[in-house]
Motif scaffolding. Structure first.
Motif, mmCIF file in Angstrom:
data_model
loop_
_atom_site.group_PDB
_atom_site.id
_atom_site.type_symbol
_atom_site.label_atom_id
_atom_site.label_comp_id
_atom_site.label_asym_id
_atom_site.label_seq_id
_atom_site.Cartn_x
_atom_site.Cartn_y
_atom_site.Cartn_z
ATOM 1 N N ALA A 254 0.848 -1.227 -0.011
ATOM 2 C CA ALA A 254 -0.044 0.007 -0.140
ATOM 3 C C ALA A 254 1.000 1.319 0.074
ATOM 4 O O ALA A 254 0.594 2.242 -0.742
ATOM 5 C CB ALA A 254 -0.792 0.026 1.204
ATOM 6 N N LYS A 255 2.118 1.331 0.727
ATOM 7 C CA LYS A 255 3.046 2.327 0.805
ATOM 8 C C LYS A 255 3.668 2.484 -0.548
ATOM 9 O O LYS A 255 3.689 3.684 -1.036
ATOM 10 C CB LYS A 255 4.113 2.120 1.822
ATOM 11 C CG LYS A 255 3.808 2.514 3.329
ATOM 12 C CD LYS A 255 5.013 2.521 4.045
ATOM 13 C CE LYS A 255 4.856 2.565 5.541
ATOM 14 N NZ LYS A 255 4.442 1.079 6.013
ATOM 15 N N ALA A 256 3.966 1.216 -1.087
ATOM 16 C CA ALA A 256 4.791 1.257 -2.362
ATOM 17 C C ALA A 256 3.796 1.924 -3.475
ATOM 18 O O ALA A 256 4.299 2.758 -4.535
ATOM 19 C CB ALA A 256 5.184 0.065 -2.970
ATOM 20 N N LEU A 257 2.476 1.761 -3.563
ATOM 21 C CA LEU A 257 1.558 2.048 -4.593
ATOM 22 C C LEU A 257 1.038 3.472 -4.393
ATOM 23 O O LEU A 257 0.256 4.357 -5.072
ATOM 24 C CB LEU A 257 0.529 1.337 -4.960
ATOM 25 C CG LEU A 257 0.919 -0.268 -5.032
ATOM 26 C CD1 LEU A 257 -0.467 -1.316 -5.185
ATOM 27 C CD2 LEU A 257 1.840 -0.426 -6.326
ATOM 28 N N ASP A 258 1.279 4.029 -3.118
ATOM 29 C CA ASP A 258 0.455 5.332 -2.642
ATOM 30 C C ASP A 258 0.454 6.392 -3.642
ATOM 31 O O ASP A 258 -0.361 6.971 -3.949
ATOM 32 C CB ASP A 258 0.946 5.622 -1.331
ATOM 33 C CG ASP A 258 0.431 6.904 -0.700
ATOM 34 O OD1 ASP A 258 -0.898 6.604 -0.535
ATOM 35 O OD2 ASP A 258 0.821 7.851 -0.527
ATOM 36 N N LYS A 259 1.782 6.786 -4.023
ATOM 37 C CA LYS A 259 1.827 7.737 -4.930
ATOM 38 C C LYS A 259 0.995 7.824 -6.457
ATOM 39 O O LYS A 259 0.449 8.613 -6.665
ATOM 40 C CB LYS A 259 3.097 8.362 -5.294
ATOM 41 C CG LYS A 259 4.137 8.899 -4.003
ATOM 42 C CD LYS A 259 5.198 9.838 -4.393
ATOM 43 C CE LYS A 259 5.845 10.542 -3.567
ATOM 44 N NZ LYS A 259 6.343 9.411 -2.393
ATOM 45 N N SER A 260 1.076 6.593 -6.893
ATOM 46 C CA SER A 260 0.573 6.277 -8.241
ATOM 47 C C SER A 260 -1.121 6.170 -7.833
ATOM 48 O O SER A 260 -1.726 6.951 -8.967
ATOM 49 C CB SER A 260 1.027 4.937 -8.836
ATOM 50 O OG SER A 260 2.379 4.929 -8.984
#
Length: 342
Positions: A254-260
Motif C-alpha cells: 500500500a505504501k509502495a503504490l500510494d503515489k501512483s
C-alpha cells in the motif's frame, strides 16, 4: 442475409496492454496475456499469450519477449498483428474451418488515442481478414459491460484501470461528455513494487514476481478489514548477489503504490471538476463505477470513495467488463451504431 453474411464471423476484441480478450458467439474464447516471444535469429514468433508469458524474464539471447502494446496503443505493429492472427486462429470454433472466414470485428481503444494510433489498430484488424471493422472507446465498452443504459440522459462515471492506462469518463446520452486518460495503471503499479523491493529490501525482483505480489497482497490502503497474509518473495540480493527471500506485508505494498494511486485520484477529481452541473448531480446519486484489473486492488474502492465522498462500485468480473461491453455492442450493431467508429 446474403451468402457473405453466412461466411462472416463476428468477433469482439479487447486489445489490452496486459491482456487480450476475445468474444465469439457470446463466449470469452481467448483470455491471454498480450505478449509474444520471438526468435531473434529467424524473426519467427515462437509463442504467444500464456506460453510466451511464462518465458518472460527467463529467456536467453536468442529469444526475446515483446509486449506489442504500450499504454493501450500498438507499439510494435508486426508483433501485434502476428499476435492477433494467432489468437484468432486458436479460437476453437474457427479452428475447424478449412480457411479463415471473413470477420466482422469490434475492437475497443483507449479514449485518449490519436488518429494515427487508431489507424494502426484498424490496419492490424484488416490484415487478419477483418472485412468490417468498428472501434469503440474503452469507457463506453466498460459502461455497456457493467450494465449501464448509456442511451439515457443520465450521467455515469466510469473509471477503467487497465494495464497501460486508466480511463476516466463521464458518459451521458451515448456519448463521452468529459474524459481523462492517464498513463498510470497496472504496469506502473508493478514497477512501483519492483522499485520498493529494491530500495526497502535490497531485493531485485522481476516483473512476473512483482505482478504476483500485486495480485496476492496488493492494496490501496493500509488498514484493510480482511487482510491477506504476508507473502514470501524470492529474488536476488543486491548486496551479495545471492538469491534470497523476504516476507512482505500488504501494508508495505500500500505504501509502495500510494503515489501512483494518488495520481489516479487526482485525475478523477479533475474529471469531476469538469463535469457539467446537471451530470454532477446524477453522479452524486449513481456514484462511480470501477472496471479493469486495477480495480481489484484491495481497498481501492474505499479509498476513492473517501476521496470523492461518492459511493464507488466495482463491476462484477472487472477484467472482462470491457470485452463484455464490446461483445454487446457487436451484437446490437444497429442500436450502438452512433458510438462505434467506422
Amino acid at each position: 442475409m446474403g451468402f457473405f453474411d453466412f461466411m462472416t464471423e463476428d468477433i469482439a476484441i479487447d486489445l489490452g496492454t496486459a491482456n487480450t480478450l476475445i468474444i465469439h458467439n457470446d463466449k470469452v474464447v481467448i483470455d491471454s496475456p498480450s505478449i509474444v516471444a520471438r526468435d531473434r535469429i529467424t524473426g519467427k514468433i515462437i509463442a504467444v499469450g500464456k506460453e510466451a508469458n511464462m518465458m518472460q524474464g527467463k529467456t536467453h539471447e536468442n529469444i526475446k519477449t515483446i509486449r506489442p502494446l504500450k499504454d493501450g496503443v500498438i507499439a510494435d505493429f508486426d508483433a501485434s498483428e502476428k499476435m492477433l492472427q494467432m489468437f484468432i486462429k486458436s479460437i476453437p470454433a474457427l479452428k475447424k474451418k478449412l480457411f479463415t472466414p471473413a470477420l466482422r470485428l469490434v475492437i475497443c481503444i483507449p479514449s485518449g488515442i490519436t488518429e494515427v494510433e487508431m489507424r494502426a489498430v484498424k490496419e492490424s484488424a484488416e490484415r487478419v481478414n477483418g472485412k468490417e471493422v468498428y472501434l469503440i472507446h474503452e469507457p463506453m465498452a466498460a459502461a455497456i459491460g457493467i450494465g449501464i443504459d448509456i442511451m439515457q440522459p443520465k450521467g455515469n462515471m466510469i473509471v477503467d484501470i487497465g494495464g497501460g492506462t486508466t480511463e476516466i469518463a463521464v458518459i451521458a446520452l451515448a456519448g463521452i461528455v468529459c474524459d481523462k486518460s492517464v498513463k498510470i495503471a497496472g504496469d506502473v503499479f508493478t514497477n512501483d513494487i519492483i522499485y520498493y523491493m529494491r530500495t526497502q529490501h535490497n531485493l531485485f525482483v522481476g516483473e512476473t514476481t512483482a505482478e504476483k505480489i500485486k495480485i496476492q497482497i496488493g492494496a490501496a490502503i493500509e488498514d484493510l478489514e480482511s487482510s491477506p497474509e504476508d507473502m514470501s518473495v524470492q529474488g536476488r540480493d543486491l548486496l551479495t548477489g545471492k538469491p534470497k527471500q523476504v516476507d512482505v506485508s500488504y501494508r508495505e505494498i500500500a505504501k509502495a503504490l500510494d503515489k501512483s494511486i494518488q495520481r489516479i485520484e487526482d485525475a478523477i477529481m479533475e474529471t469531476l471538476s469538469q463535469t457539467p452541473p446537471e451530470l454532477a448531480a446524477d453522479i452524486y446519486n449513481t456514484g462511480i463505477y470501477l472496471a479493469g484489473g486495477g480495480s481489484m486492488l484491495r481497498g481501492l474502492d474505499k479509498r476513492i470513495s473517501l476521496k470523492t465522498d461518492l459511493p464507488v462500485y466495482i463491476a462484477e468480473d472487472p477484467l472482462r467488463a470491457v470485452v463484455r461491453g464490446t461483445g454487446m455492442a457487436l451484437k446490437n450493431l444497429a442500436k450502438y451504431k452512433n458510438i462505434l467508429i467506422k
